[in-house]
Design an enzyme around this catalytic site. Structure first.
Site, PDB file in Angstrom:
ATOM      1  N   SER A 566       0.843  -1.183   0.000  1.00 32.32           N
ATOM      2  CA  SER A 566       0.000   0.000   0.000  1.00 32.32           C
ATOM      3  C   SER A 566       0.886   1.244   0.000  1.00 32.32           C
ATOM      4  CB  SER A 566      -0.962  -0.043   1.196  1.00 32.32           C
ATOM      5  OG  SER A 566      -1.977   0.900   1.052  1.00 32.32           O
ATOM      6  N   HIS A 681      -7.890  -5.311  -0.942  1.00 27.55           N
ATOM      7  CA  HIS A 681      -6.633  -4.606  -0.708  1.00 27.55           C
ATOM      8  C   HIS A 681      -5.614  -5.452   0.046  1.00 27.55           C
ATOM      9  CE1 HIS A 681      -3.993  -1.229  -0.468  1.00 27.55           C
ATOM     10  NE2 HIS A 681      -4.066  -1.136   0.842  1.00 27.55           N
TER      11      HIS A 681
END
Length: 713
Positions: A566, A681
């Site tokens: 991320s 994610h």
């Protein structure tokens, strides 16, 4: 645990872990710059884009699965992840019951279950299945991934269960009855969206969701919170608060103080600023006295508790303060009082309240501590919990009525142990994982590097006793959104890569966690030193740690890998493009990389307070100095990179990794690539995928850093 909000809460709300749900359909991307030849790879489910992804996946899988250790690694990782001796993390305590979500080989998507609190605390829980997620998915022909259950106190019989198809942030919310163990016919149901729902009472919800055109902010989050009454259609819900399109999000939530439920509405005006209102019984809203930069943590004994990210009056940033909530409800502006202030080397990581105590999780030079606070004649009486020293401590849940917190302690060589901690500081082990390796064979040390501007940057090292030095090194870091990085057991690799760290240390190599700026290791100032135009400080800290490893003789230039996911993936991408001389490999997961367009992709617009706005010339001037996608140039030898991501990541767009991979390949650079089709994610939807990724990453590191093979897969 009535309410827990870490000092890095907004990190978990966006780029790092769970987010407040963005819109189910992202805003349309604006026209790209004419010089971007790989824009088609932003078409998430486009046939051409997916064909390229499958080609790259197959090439990587073929090359790395040929490693003679691959299948052994995959099997070991799967066995560790599925081992039934794993910690049963307590969820909510329902009176004399406790819940848990359990995953193993027979239940890859998990079972939500309950046990009596007495059996759980005795370390011999007698579990009863509430929802079998795998069976439910099979029956409903959906690839359900569990997103949690919000159960209504005081009996906790009615729950709002959130289920995601394939692991995206979007989910379906359905009312479920714990007594009948079934979904409520005609009960509350919110269709697939990135919704936010909270109980007001047994027949009323506060809901933020995709109400239709214009209902979402430019960042893709709910803009309107409504009150929804049982027996009426969702479309008939009445508006409580409506934000502006330029806000980040508007959401409702509630906090219990004993038997009193307080309802709030929060309007996020920027990623790090939210105006908060209390909802009165008559339906009106009254502004709380909490500064917009502070984070509400809970309510105890009629006092509203908050964490300060900025100084307020005489109170420093990083302190915990309180206000009388009755005064706030009456519309007055009550004076705050100090609850807790950390010392200069400490940072508050999370705060929670039970019925009669406040719980503060601290880092003290990046070592964990739990402090309990109870009201006394002198203010607040503090006790430090009797937990292992120099460990990572995580508050996971609590028994509110009994003023008990459940805390997991672990470290590089300390197997995770779940403790029940009482408000007087006493701690009792409830469950501990068996050792996966001989801790006596591993050296663990904390060092400090000196960054470019003179800042002292801590980092942790694990290596095999007696191993030859220098060796290859793997550095994990993050550097953003107030999220601290702390050591975990070597079979619990950061970013869900299983036992990768254990294998790496057993190989005789060096495993590192770097505490670079941008995180919350030393409180708000540590984060602010890497915001916007100061972003380069985080990257300079990373380079200082890598160079310190070299100076200490632990590793050498070109044999150091950087790893991040991320925002950490952005960090790793920057490291590859800025210091290809220093790093020999990079593991880049679910990354932001095209910082020219990040604010136009999925939830990206919500992060401009962290990075700046690339559409503003003054901001692009400093963003452009590090944006990895634009920084890749022909004629430079970059280290071989491993990208991993998920097609269904609806938080950070998979196009970032796809486009960066394509550009590197265009210039003849070796690239490894693996995009999972599910998982969101966090990438892995179940342990099987996590085990494959762990084995792939180990094969990649061995091939590139140990064998020195820089050829393309």
């Amino acid at each position: 645990m009535k309410h827990v909000l870490t000092a890095a809460a907004l990190a978990s709300l966006a780029a790092c872990t769970a987010t407040p749900p963005p819109a189910s359909a992202p805003p349309a991307a604006e026209a790209p710059a004419a010089d971007d030849p790989y824009l088609a790879l932003e078409d998430i489910h486009g046939a051409a884009a997916l064909a390229k992804v499958e080609e790259w996946n197959a090439r990587t899988m073929a090359a790395l699965s040929a490693d003679p250790r691959f299948e052994k690694d995959r099997a070991e990782a799967r066995a560790i992840l599925d081992d039934k001796s794993q910690i049963a993390r307590p969820g909510q305590v329902f009176g004399d019951m406790v819940t848990n979500l359990w995953r193993d080989a027979d239940h890859p998507r998990g079972i939500w279950r309950q046990a009596t609190l007495a059996s759980f605390n005795a370390g011999k829980p007698q579990w009863q299945t509430l929802i079998d997620v795998d069976a439910l998915g099979k029956a409903e022909e959906q690839s359900w991934v569990w997103h949690g259950a919000n159960c209504l106190a005081p009996d906790y019989n009615r729950c709002l269960v959130s289920l995601s198809p394939g692991g995206t942030d979007a989910d379906v919310v359905r009312e479920w009855d714990r007594r009948t163990r079934s979904f409520v016919e005609g009960g509350f149901t919110i269709p697939l969206a990135k919704s936010d729902a909270s109980w007001l009472d047994a027949d009323t919800l506060l809901v933020g969701t995709d109400w239709g055109p214009g209902a979402m902010t430019d960042s893709g989050y709910p803009r309107i919170v409504k009150r929804w009454t049982r027996g009426t259609p969702l479309a008939a819900a009445t508006t409580i608060k409506e934000g502006a399109a330029g806000d980040i999000a508007v959401r409702g939530f509630s906090i219990l103080d004993g038997d009193t439920r307080h309802a709030f509405v929060s309007q996020g005006t920027s990623f790090y600023a939210s105006d908060t209102w209390l909802l009165r019984d008559d339906g009106s809203l009254v502004r709380t006295p909490v500064p917009d930069t502070a984070d509400i943590q809970g309510v105890i004994g009629g006092r509203l508790i908050a964490y300060l990210n900025k100084p307020m009056d005489a109170f420093p940033a990083g302190a915990v303060v309180s206000w009388p909530i009755a005064e706030a409800l009456a519309g007055r502006n009550p004076a705050p009082s100090l609850v807790f202030a950390p010392t200069g080397r400490q940072a508050v990581q999370s705060v929670a309240t039970t019925d009669n105590a406040i719980w503060v999780a601290l880092l003290d030079d990046v070592a964990g501590k739990i402090v309990t606070l109870r009201p006394s004649a002198a203010g607040w009486s503090a006790r430090t919990a009797a937990l292992p020293a120099n460990a990572t401590l995580e508050m996971v849940s609590s028994d509110d009525a009994r003023d008990t917190a459940y805390v997991i302690a672990q470290g590089f060589t300390l197997p995770p142990t779940l403790y029940a901690v009482s408000a007087d500081g006493a701690a009792r082990a409830v469950q501990s994982l068996p050792a996966r390796f001989d801790a006596a064979t591993v050296d663990v040390e904390q060092f400090f590097a000196t960054s470019k501007d003179g800042t002292r940057v801590p980092y942790f090292v694990a290596r095999k006793k007696g191993a030859a030095a220098p060796a290859a090194a793997l550095i994990h870091a993050y550097g953003g959104f107030r999220a601290a990085q702390t050591p975990t057991y070597l079979t619990s690799e950061p970013y869900r890569a299983g036992p990768l760290a254990k294998w790496w240390v057993e190989d005789g190599q060096v495993h590192v966690i770097a505490n670079i700026r941008g995180g919350g290791e030393y409180g708000p100032a540590w984060h602010e030193d890497a915001l916007r135009e100061k972003r380069q400080n985080a990257y300079d800290d990373l380079y200082a740690v890598a160079e310190d490893l070299v100076a200490r003789g632990l590793s050498t230039k070109g044999r150091i890998a950087v790893s991040g996911r991320s925002n950490g993936g952005l960090m790793a991408g920057v490291a590859v493009t800025q210091r290809p001389d220093l790093f020999g490999a990079a593991i880049i997961g679910s990354p932001l990389l095209d910082m020219k367009r990040y604010n136009k992709l999925l939830a990206g617009a919500s992060w401009t307070a962290e990075y700046g706005n690339p559409d503003v010339a003054e901001d692009w001037a400093f963003i452009s100095r590090y944006s990895p996608y634009q920084a890749v140039k022909p004629g430079i030898q970059y280290p071989p990179v491993f990208f991993y991501s998920s097609t269904e990541d609806d938080r950070v767009h998979p196009g970032h990794a796809r486009k960066m991979a394509a550009r590197l390949m265009e210039y003849g650079q070796p690239v490894y690539f693996h995009e999972y089709r599910e998982g969101g994610h966090s990438v892995g939807a179940d342990h099987a995928e996590d085990a494959v990724r762990a084995a792939l990453l180990h094969a990649y590191l061995r091939r590139v850093l140990i064998e020195g093979d820089r050829s393309a897969p």
